[in-house]
Design a protein around this motif. Structure first.
Motif, PDB file in Angstrom:
ATOM      1  N   GLY A 123       0.726  -1.037   0.067  1.00 54.00           N
ATOM      2  CA  GLY A 123      -0.073  -0.049  -0.009  1.00 54.00           C
ATOM      3  C   GLY A 123       0.686   1.254   0.101  1.00 54.00           C
ATOM      4  N   ARG A 124       0.394   2.231  -0.482  1.00 61.75           N
ATOM      5  CA  ARG A 124       1.091   3.579  -0.602  1.00 61.75           C
ATOM      6  C   ARG A 124       1.346   4.092   0.777  1.00 61.75           C
ATOM      7  NH1 ARG A 124       1.251   7.575  -4.803  1.00 61.75           N
ATOM      8  NH2 ARG A 124       1.527   9.831  -4.022  1.00 61.75           N
ATOM      9  N   GLU A 125       0.523   3.974   1.790  1.00 61.42           N
ATOM     10  CA  GLU A 125       0.871   4.800   2.883  1.00 61.42           C
ATOM     11  C   GLU A 125       2.184   3.985   3.511  1.00 61.42           C
ATOM     12  OE1 GLU A 125      -1.176   5.628   7.447  1.00 61.42           O
ATOM     13  OE2 GLU A 125      -2.170   4.849   5.800  1.00 61.42           O
ATOM     14  N   ALA A 126       2.253   2.629   3.709  1.00 58.93           N
ATOM     15  CA  ALA A 126       3.277   2.055   3.941  1.00 58.93           C
ATOM     16  C   ALA A 126       4.479   2.317   3.163  1.00 58.93           C
ATOM     17  CB  ALA A 126       3.005   0.616   4.011  1.00 58.93           C
ATOM     18  N   ALA A 127       4.355   2.236   2.205  1.00 57.37           N
ATOM     19  CA  ALA A 127       5.689   2.436   0.870  1.00 57.37           C
ATOM     20  C   ALA A 127       6.293   3.887   1.354  1.00 57.37           C
ATOM     21  CB  ALA A 127       5.304   2.265  -0.373  1.00 57.37           C
ATOM     22  N   LEU A 128       5.454   5.023   1.526  1.00 61.44           N
ATOM     23  CA  LEU A 128       6.070   6.194   1.533  1.00 61.44           C
ATOM     24  C   LEU A 128       6.138   6.774   3.228  1.00 61.44           C
ATOM     25  CD1 LEU A 128       3.529   8.107  -1.002  1.00 61.44           C
ATOM     26  CD2 LEU A 128       5.890   7.189  -1.284  1.00 61.44           C
ATOM     27  N   THR A 129       5.921   5.823   4.100  1.00 66.02           N
ATOM     28  CA  THR A 129       6.345   6.452   5.472  1.00 66.02           C
ATOM     29  C   THR A 129       7.931   6.767   5.443  1.00 66.02           C
ATOM     30  OG1 THR A 129       4.840   4.666   6.241  1.00 66.02           O
ATOM     31  CG2 THR A 129       6.703   5.393   7.825  1.00 66.02           C
ATOM     32  N   PRO A 130       8.159   8.065   6.055  1.00 60.27           N
ATOM     33  CA  PRO A 130       9.467   8.505   5.863  1.00 60.27           C
ATOM     34  C   PRO A 130      10.249   7.963   7.006  1.00 60.27           C
ATOM     35  CG  PRO A 130       8.131  10.254   6.720  1.00 60.27           C
ATOM     36  CD  PRO A 130       7.165   9.024   6.464  1.00 60.27           C
ATOM     37  N   VAL A 131      10.975   6.693   6.855  1.00 56.53           N
ATOM     38  CA  VAL A 131      11.763   6.244   7.905  1.00 56.53           C
ATOM     39  C   VAL A 131      13.112   5.770   7.347  1.00 56.53           C
ATOM     40  CG1 VAL A 131      10.713   3.894   7.300  1.00 56.53           C
ATOM     41  CG2 VAL A 131      11.947   4.214   9.551  1.00 56.53           C
ATOM     42  N   SER A 132      14.295   5.802   7.943  1.00 58.67           N
ATOM     43  CA  SER A 132      15.581   5.023   7.317  1.00 58.67           C
ATOM     44  C   SER A 132      15.423   3.703   7.205  1.00 58.67           C
ATOM     45  CB  SER A 132      16.575   5.670   8.039  1.00 58.67           C
ATOM     46  OG  SER A 132      16.691   5.088   9.451  1.00 58.67           O
ATOM     47  N   THR A 133      16.243   3.225   6.270  1.00 60.32           N
ATOM     48  CA  THR A 133      16.419   1.514   6.143  1.00 60.32           C
ATOM     49  C   THR A 133      17.775   1.203   5.955  1.00 60.32           C
ATOM     50  OG1 THR A 133      16.102   1.543   3.788  1.00 60.32           O
ATOM     51  CG2 THR A 133      14.017   1.590   5.022  1.00 60.32           C
TER      52      THR A 133
ATOM     53  N   GLU B  29      19.233  10.403  -8.483  1.00 63.90           N
ATOM     54  CA  GLU B  29      18.187  11.040  -7.914  1.00 63.90           C
ATOM     55  C   GLU B  29      16.930  10.323  -8.008  1.00 63.90           C
ATOM     56  OE1 GLU B  29      18.662  14.781 -10.100  1.00 63.90           O
ATOM     57  OE2 GLU B  29      19.834  15.816  -8.623  1.00 63.90           O
ATOM     58  N   ASP B  30      16.631   9.865  -9.150  1.00 62.35           N
ATOM     59  CA  ASP B  30      15.414   9.334  -9.208  1.00 62.35           C
ATOM     60  C   ASP B  30      15.290   7.890  -8.355  1.00 62.35           C
ATOM     61  OD1 ASP B  30      14.569  11.002 -11.355  1.00 62.35           O
ATOM     62  OD2 ASP B  30      15.339   9.592 -12.945  1.00 62.35           O
ATOM     63  N   GLN B  31      16.428   7.255  -8.319  1.00 64.80           N
ATOM     64  CA  GLN B  31      16.214   6.061  -7.632  1.00 64.80           C
ATOM     65  C   GLN B  31      16.372   6.352  -5.924  1.00 64.80           C
ATOM     66  OE1 GLN B  31      19.857   3.761  -7.998  1.00 64.80           O
ATOM     67  NE2 GLN B  31      19.406   2.058  -6.420  1.00 64.80           N
ATOM     68  N   ALA B  32      16.818   7.610  -5.568  1.00 69.40           N
ATOM     69  CA  ALA B  32      16.478   7.806  -4.169  1.00 69.40           C
ATOM     70  C   ALA B  32      15.323   8.330  -3.957  1.00 69.40           C
ATOM     71  CB  ALA B  32      17.910   8.693  -3.876  1.00 69.40           C
ATOM     72  N   ASP B  33      14.460   8.945  -4.815  1.00 68.33           N
ATOM     73  CA  ASP B  33      13.392   9.450  -4.576  1.00 68.33           C
ATOM     74  C   ASP B  33      12.129   8.400  -3.993  1.00 68.33           C
ATOM     75  OD1 ASP B  33      10.706  10.726  -4.561  1.00 68.33           O
ATOM     76  OD2 ASP B  33      11.700  12.229  -6.034  1.00 68.33           O
ATOM     77  N   ARG B  34      11.894   8.955  -2.649  1.00 67.77           N
ATOM     78  CA  ARG B  34      11.096   7.682  -1.932  1.00 67.77           C
ATOM     79  C   ARG B  34       9.808   7.327  -2.810  1.00 67.77           C
ATOM     80  NH1 ARG B  34      11.151   6.139   3.080  1.00 67.77           N
ATOM     81  NH2 ARG B  34      12.641   7.529   3.445  1.00 67.77           N
ATOM     82  N   ARG B  35       9.141   8.602  -3.670  1.00 68.89           N
ATOM     83  CA  ARG B  35       8.017   8.398  -4.371  1.00 68.89           C
ATOM     84  C   ARG B  35       8.107   7.570  -5.465  1.00 68.89           C
ATOM     85  NH1 ARG B  35       7.341  14.573  -6.298  1.00 68.89           N
ATOM     86  NH2 ARG B  35       9.507  13.857  -6.582  1.00 68.89           N
ATOM     87  N   TYR B  36       9.348   6.897  -5.949  1.00 69.32           N
ATOM     88  CA  TYR B  36       9.470   6.032  -6.923  1.00 69.32           C
ATOM     89  C   TYR B  36       9.087   4.536  -6.407  1.00 69.32           C
ATOM     90  CZ  TYR B  36      11.621   2.418  -9.976  1.00 69.32           C
ATOM     91  OH  TYR B  36      12.084   1.574 -10.804  1.00 69.32           O
ATOM     92  N   LEU B  37       8.840   4.467  -5.019  1.00 63.90           N
ATOM     93  CA  LEU B  37       8.430   3.028  -4.680  1.00 63.90           C
ATOM     94  C   LEU B  37       7.165   2.902  -4.996  1.00 63.90           C
ATOM     95  CD1 LEU B  37       9.649   3.066  -1.085  1.00 63.90           C
ATOM     96  CD2 LEU B  37      10.662   1.696  -2.599  1.00 63.90           C
ATOM     97  N   VAL B  38       6.194   3.846  -5.242  1.00 65.57           N
ATOM     98  CA  VAL B  38       4.721   4.010  -5.800  1.00 65.57           C
ATOM     99  C   VAL B  38       4.695   4.453  -7.155  1.00 65.57           C
ATOM    100  CG1 VAL B  38       3.926   3.992  -3.366  1.00 65.57           C
ATOM    101  CG2 VAL B  38       4.049   5.993  -4.602  1.00 65.57           C
TER     102      VAL B  38
END
Length: 254
Positions: free
Chosen positions: A45-55, A124-133
């Motif tokens: 889901g979008r919400e889980a994927a975009l949660t701002p947390v380090s990995t 830059e594209d790879q690092a952007d969290r929005r790419y996950l969704v």
């Protein structure tokens, strides 16, 4: 009645026409938005994927044909920071990263470099969290362009035209909805290189499904990356600091 003889070349064309199914018309292909929505739902889901947390992701790296193996660590931050570290015995460390503004690379062959052009755009594209969704804001356009198959699994292929100027393609499994392959053209010091990545063995870490096996083929060489662990919220800000050689280049203006 005299029999009709068909030239071999014409017979071949007729045989192909009779046995090869016609390509799907554009209207027969599912909309890219529908395929992407199914994918986002499949990974958690979008919400889980975009949660701002380090990995902190750890695993292994290998080039089977050369007998090379090493350790892989990938760090991502809350502000789109990223660091990748591959450690190969006898060769040393291959490092790359993105600070949120600056892309960089350090390896035994090319030394320390600041990235620019399409090479920087790809990072830059790879690092952007929005790419996950596959957020539409990242792209000029995207569309379903056909059907493919990887590892015997049928998939829908989507072509992306990025706002950064790059293009790429991804194939989404018809069965699971997950991405099973990607085709990109990567800029490098050796020029543009086409990279085909087959993606598999998804596992759930936290609330998100993550592929744990990626096989890349580029310039006739296969690279295999295997993910073993993914930890959330464990990366300190200092771990994103570029190495000294990169800081020197930044301070010198490149």
């Amino acid at each position: 009645m005299r029999s009709i003889r068909i030239p071999a070349s014409v017979a071949l064309v007729l045989a192909l026409a009779l046995t090869t199914p016609p390509p799907l018309a554009a209207q027969d292909l599912p909309p890219a938005e529908e395929i992407i929505d199914r994918y986002v739902e499949a990974i958690g889901g979008r919400e889980a994927a975009l949660t701002p947390v380090s990995t902190r992701t750890t695993g292994s790296f290998s080039m089977p044909a050369m007998g090379v193996t090493g350790d892989l660590v990938l760090l991502t931050g809350e502000e789109n920071e990223m660091v990748t570290r591959v450690t190969v015995p006898g060769m040393g460390e291959l490092l790359s990263g993105y600070t949120g503004e600056v892309g960089w690379s350090v390896d035994p062959l090319t030394g320390a470099r600041l990235l620019d052009g399409l090479e920087l755009a790809a990072m830059e594209d790879q690092a952007d969290r929005r790419y996950l969704v596959r957020d539409p804001a990242l792209f000029e356009r995207f569309e379903t362009v056909g059907e493919e198959a990887y590892g015997g699994e049928a998939c829908w292929e989507i072509e992306y035209v990025w706002r950064s100027g790059r293009t790429s393609r991804e194939c989404y499994s018809k069965e699971s909805g997950l991405v099973i392959a990607a085709v990109t053209t990567q800029a490098s010091p050796m020029g543009s290189i086409e990279v085909v990545t087959e993606i598999s063995e998804y596992r759930r870490f936290g609330e998100i499904l993550v592929p744990t096996s990626m096989r890349q083929n580029a310039m006739g060489q296969e690279q295999v990356m295997t993910i073993e662990t993914v930890e959330f919220g464990t990366v300190e800000a200092a771990e994103f600091e570029p190495p000294a050689a990169i800081r020197t280049l930044i301070n010198a203006g490149g």
